[in-house]
Design an enzyme around this catalytic site. Structure first.
Site, PDB file in Angstrom:
ATOM      1  N   CYS A  47       0.840  -1.073  -0.033  1.00 18.08           N
ATOM      2  CA  CYS A  47       0.172  -0.022  -0.099  1.00 18.08           C
ATOM      3  C   CYS A  47       0.773   1.376  -0.017  1.00 18.08           C
ATOM      4  CB  CYS A  47      -0.878   0.020   1.145  1.00 18.08           C
ATOM      5  SG  CYS A  47      -1.981  -1.461   1.296  1.00 18.08           S
ATOM      6  N   HIS A  67      -3.746   7.055   2.863  1.00 15.14           N
ATOM      7  CA  HIS A  67      -4.098   5.956   2.386  1.00 15.14           C
ATOM      8  C   HIS A  67      -5.548   5.387   2.530  1.00 15.14           C
ATOM      9  CE1 HIS A  67      -4.106   1.760   1.255  1.00 15.14           C
ATOM     10  NE2 HIS A  67      -3.857   1.311   2.454  1.00 15.14           N
ATOM     11  N   ASN A  76     -10.211  -0.038  -0.408  1.00 16.03           N
ATOM     12  CA  ASN A  76      -8.698  -0.092  -0.156  1.00 16.03           C
ATOM     13  C   ASN A  76      -8.308  -0.432  -1.612  1.00 16.03           C
ATOM     14  OD1 ASN A  76      -6.184  -0.257  -0.014  1.00 16.03           O
ATOM     15  ND2 ASN A  76      -6.231  -1.530   2.111  1.00 16.03           N
TER      16      ASN A  76
HETATM   17  O1  UT7 Z   1      -3.820  -1.641   3.646  1.00 14.92           O
HETATM   18  C1  UT7 Z   1      -3.408  -2.454   4.587  1.00 14.92           C
HETATM   19  C2  UT7 Z   1      -4.538  -3.778   4.587  1.00 14.92           C
HETATM   20  N1  UT7 Z   1      -5.540  -3.434   5.297  1.00 14.92           N
HETATM   21  C3  UT7 Z   1      -5.463  -3.998   6.551  1.00 14.92           C
HETATM   22  O2  UT7 Z   1      -4.580  -4.564   6.951  1.00 14.92           O
HETATM   23  C4  UT7 Z   1      -6.999  -3.565   7.432  1.00 14.92           C
HETATM   24  C5  UT7 Z   1      -6.637  -3.183   8.656  1.00 14.92           C
HETATM   25  N2  UT7 Z   1      -7.553  -3.791   9.705  1.00 14.92           N
HETATM   26  C6  UT7 Z   1      -8.910  -3.235   9.706  1.00 14.92           C
HETATM   27  O3  UT7 Z   1      -9.146  -2.401   8.875  1.00 14.92           O
HETATM   28  C7  UT7 Z   1      -9.771  -3.810  10.837  1.00 14.92           C
HETATM   29  O4  UT7 Z   1      -9.138  -4.521  11.637  1.00 14.92           O
HETATM   30  C8  UT7 Z   1     -10.805  -4.820   9.982  1.00 14.92           C
HETATM   31  C9  UT7 Z   1     -11.849  -4.055   9.227  1.00 14.92           C
HETATM   32  C10 UT7 Z   1     -10.043  -5.908   9.095  1.00 14.92           C
HETATM   33  C11 UT7 Z   1     -11.488  -5.701  10.998  1.00 14.92           C
HETATM   34  O5  UT7 Z   1     -12.050  -4.680  11.953  1.00 14.92           O
HETATM   35  P1  UT7 Z   1     -11.907  -5.034  13.570  1.00 14.92           P
HETATM   36  O6  UT7 Z   1     -12.882  -3.851  14.099  1.00 14.92           O
HETATM   37  O7  UT7 Z   1     -10.720  -4.855  14.032  1.00 14.92           O
HETATM   38  O8  UT7 Z   1     -12.725  -6.455  13.964  1.00 14.92           O
HETATM   39  P2  UT7 Z   1     -11.657  -7.630  14.518  1.00 14.92           P
HETATM   40  O9  UT7 Z   1     -10.903  -8.073  13.491  1.00 14.92           O
HETATM   41  O10 UT7 Z   1     -11.670  -7.382  15.759  1.00 14.92           O
HETATM   42  O11 UT7 Z   1     -13.119  -8.671  14.320  1.00 14.92           O
HETATM   43  C12 UT7 Z   1     -14.474  -8.328  15.063  1.00 14.92           C
HETATM   44  C13 UT7 Z   1     -15.523  -9.611  14.777  1.00 14.92           C
HETATM   45  C14 UT7 Z   1     -14.719 -10.818  14.876  1.00 14.92           C
HETATM   46  O12 UT7 Z   1     -15.837 -11.773  15.352  1.00 14.92           O
HETATM   47  P3  UT7 Z   1     -15.531 -12.363  17.055  1.00 14.92           P
HETATM   48  O13 UT7 Z   1     -14.138 -13.049  17.168  1.00 14.92           O
HETATM   49  O14 UT7 Z   1     -15.517 -11.280  17.757  1.00 14.92           O
HETATM   50  O15 UT7 Z   1     -16.651 -13.149  17.332  1.00 14.92           O
HETATM   51  C15 UT7 Z   1     -14.525 -11.169  13.336  1.00 14.92           C
HETATM   52  O16 UT7 Z   1     -14.796 -12.541  12.921  1.00 14.92           O
HETATM   53  O17 UT7 Z   1     -15.915  -9.229  13.628  1.00 14.92           O
HETATM   54  C16 UT7 Z   1     -15.894 -10.696  12.875  1.00 14.92           C
HETATM   55  N3  UT7 Z   1     -15.608 -10.216  11.460  1.00 14.92           N
HETATM   56  C17 UT7 Z   1     -16.528  -9.961  10.576  1.00 14.92           C
HETATM   57  N4  UT7 Z   1     -18.197 -10.028  10.910  1.00 14.92           N
HETATM   58  C18 UT7 Z   1     -19.023  -9.787   9.708  1.00 14.92           C
HETATM   59  C19 UT7 Z   1     -14.530 -10.014  10.547  1.00 14.92           C
HETATM   60  N5  UT7 Z   1     -14.796  -9.610   9.387  1.00 14.92           N
HETATM   61  C20 UT7 Z   1     -16.236  -9.623   9.299  1.00 14.92           C
HETATM   62  C21 UT7 Z   1     -17.342  -9.425   8.268  1.00 14.92           C
HETATM   63  N6  UT7 Z   1     -18.501  -9.346   8.336  1.00 14.92           N
HETATM   64  N7  UT7 Z   1     -16.737  -9.060   6.769  1.00 14.92           N
END
Ligand code: UT7
Length: 329
Positions: free
Chosen positions: A116, A256, A286
């Site tokens: 990125c 970004h 993204n």
């Molecule tokens: O440019 C570099 C590449 N981009 C990245 O690396 C992304 C950077 N990170 C982020 O944008 C965020 O961390 C995410 C959008 C990927 C995730 O958001 P978060 O608030 O950090 O959520 P989380 O990973 O803590 O997940 C929370 C919950 C999980 O369930 P449990 O374990 O609490 O039961 C996930 O399994 O949300 C669940 N989850 C989803 N639920 C519905 C993860 N993805 C999804 C989804 N729909 N698409």
């Protein structure tokens, strides 16, 4: 540096493929919802390339627009640098395919992969060539077809990405009198390489029927770890690049487009509101190396960059890598 040539951005261009993919499309096949995606990321829709479009195809359209705005012909280019993690082929570089398609017969061409941070890395590379007097007309591109590299069954990653391309033309500032690159920052921390990675298809894990079956050729990420790193680096880079300049000189921040919450958290850390920030993640998601040049081009066309004001470009991503650019428009 003595005798350093001042470098400016003479033109910008971008291209987004036509197919709009709203969040609701993922609801059909995955345990996810439009509400979750909007709340956690700010993304409402993204663009996916047509089956016959690869990264070079998106790039050529963006590049032609940037060249037109800069008022130069492709044959006048000395160098083409492309930031991408989704090249048409592993070999040769996407930059060479673009060079051929544009008819840039006098240009050297190569890709750089800083994920990125790819566009900013390519921009600083092009800037160094012009500043040193080694090139006069440089085309810098950030372009991706990430839809080809995500696992559409992995809800934690596939909803995040889109396809697109952005381009800029660099030249000596004396020749264009706009967008002067005042300062640059770049860095890396390879100890975080596993946070975002694609394991299969390289020399470590060559493609086999097993690697394909195991889904090793898709992007995997540890979102939460990336989130923390992204907020810290986005705010620190902006603070560092603008240090010593009066607040009112800052015209625009082009970050970004990784996650709306990451942008908001970085602004909160800086004690800033979003009035000077361009955000288009709701439309395009993204697009990795393409987010910054697309957003910069949109900002210019929307009249959001006032002549004489400062503009900060900032990105970070897999590697881990990060980079920032300070411009005076
Ligand atoms: O440019 C570099 C590449 N981009 C990245 O690396 C992304 C950077 N990170 C982020 O944008 C965020 O961390 C995410 C959008 C990927 C995730 O958001 P978060 O608030 O950090 O959520 P989380 O990973 O803590 O997940 C929370 C919950 C999980 O369930 P449990 O374990 O609490 O039961 C996930 O399994 O949300 C669940 N989850 C989803 N639920 C519905 C993860 N993805 C999804 C989804 N729909 N698409």
């Amino acid at each position: 540096m003595a005798n350093r040539v001042r470098v400016g951005i003479a033109g910008t261009g971008s291209y987004l493929p036509e197919r709009v993919v709203p969040n609701s499309e993922f609801e059909k096949t995955l345990d996810t919802s439009d509400e979750w995606i909007v709340q956690r990321t700010g993304i409402r829709e993204r663009r996916f390339a047509a089956p016959d479009q690869a990264t070079s195809d998106l790039s050529v359209i963006a590049a032609e627009r940037a060249l037109k705005q800069a008022g130069i012909a492709a044959s006048e280019l000395d160098l083409i640098v492309v930031g991408t993690l989704t090249p048409d082929f592993l070999l040769p570089s996407t930059a060479c395919l673009i060079q051929d398609r544009l008819g840039a017969k006098n240009a050297a061409a190569f890709d750089c992969n800083a994920a990125c941070t790819g566009f900013i890395t390519a921009l600083h590379t092009g800037e160094a060539f012009v500043a040193a007097g080694r090139a006069k007309r440089v085309l810098v591109i950030g372009a991706e077809t990430l839809s080809r590299f995500v696992d559409m069954h992995d809800r934690t990653s596939c909803i995040l990405f889109g396809d697109g391309a952005g381009a800029t033309v660099l030249m000596p500032w004396e020749d264009c009198k706009q967008g002067e690159i005042l300062d640059t920052r770049m860095g890396a921390d390879g100890s975080g390489y596993e946070f975002i990675h694609m394991r299969g298809g390289g020399s470590r894990l060559p493609a086999t029927a097993q690697t394909v079956a195991a889904g090793e050729h898709a992007i995997r990420l540890k979102g939460r770890e990336v989130f923390r790193f992204a907020v810290t680096y986005m705010s620190d880079l902006i603070a560092d690049l603008t240090k010593g300049y009066p607040k009112e000189e800052l015209g625009l921040i082009v970050p970004h487009q990784v996650n709306r919450r990451i942008i908001d958290a970085a602004l909160e850390r800086l004690g800033m509101d979003d009035s000077k920030v361009i955000v288009n993640i709701q439309h395009y998601a993204n697009t990795s190396a393409a987010t910054v040049p697309i957003a910069l081009d949109e900002a210019i066309h929307a009249g959001r960059l006032e002549k004489g004001k400062l503009c900060v470009l900032v990105a970070f991503g897999a590697g881990l890598t990060w980079g920032g650019t300070l411009l005076r428009w």
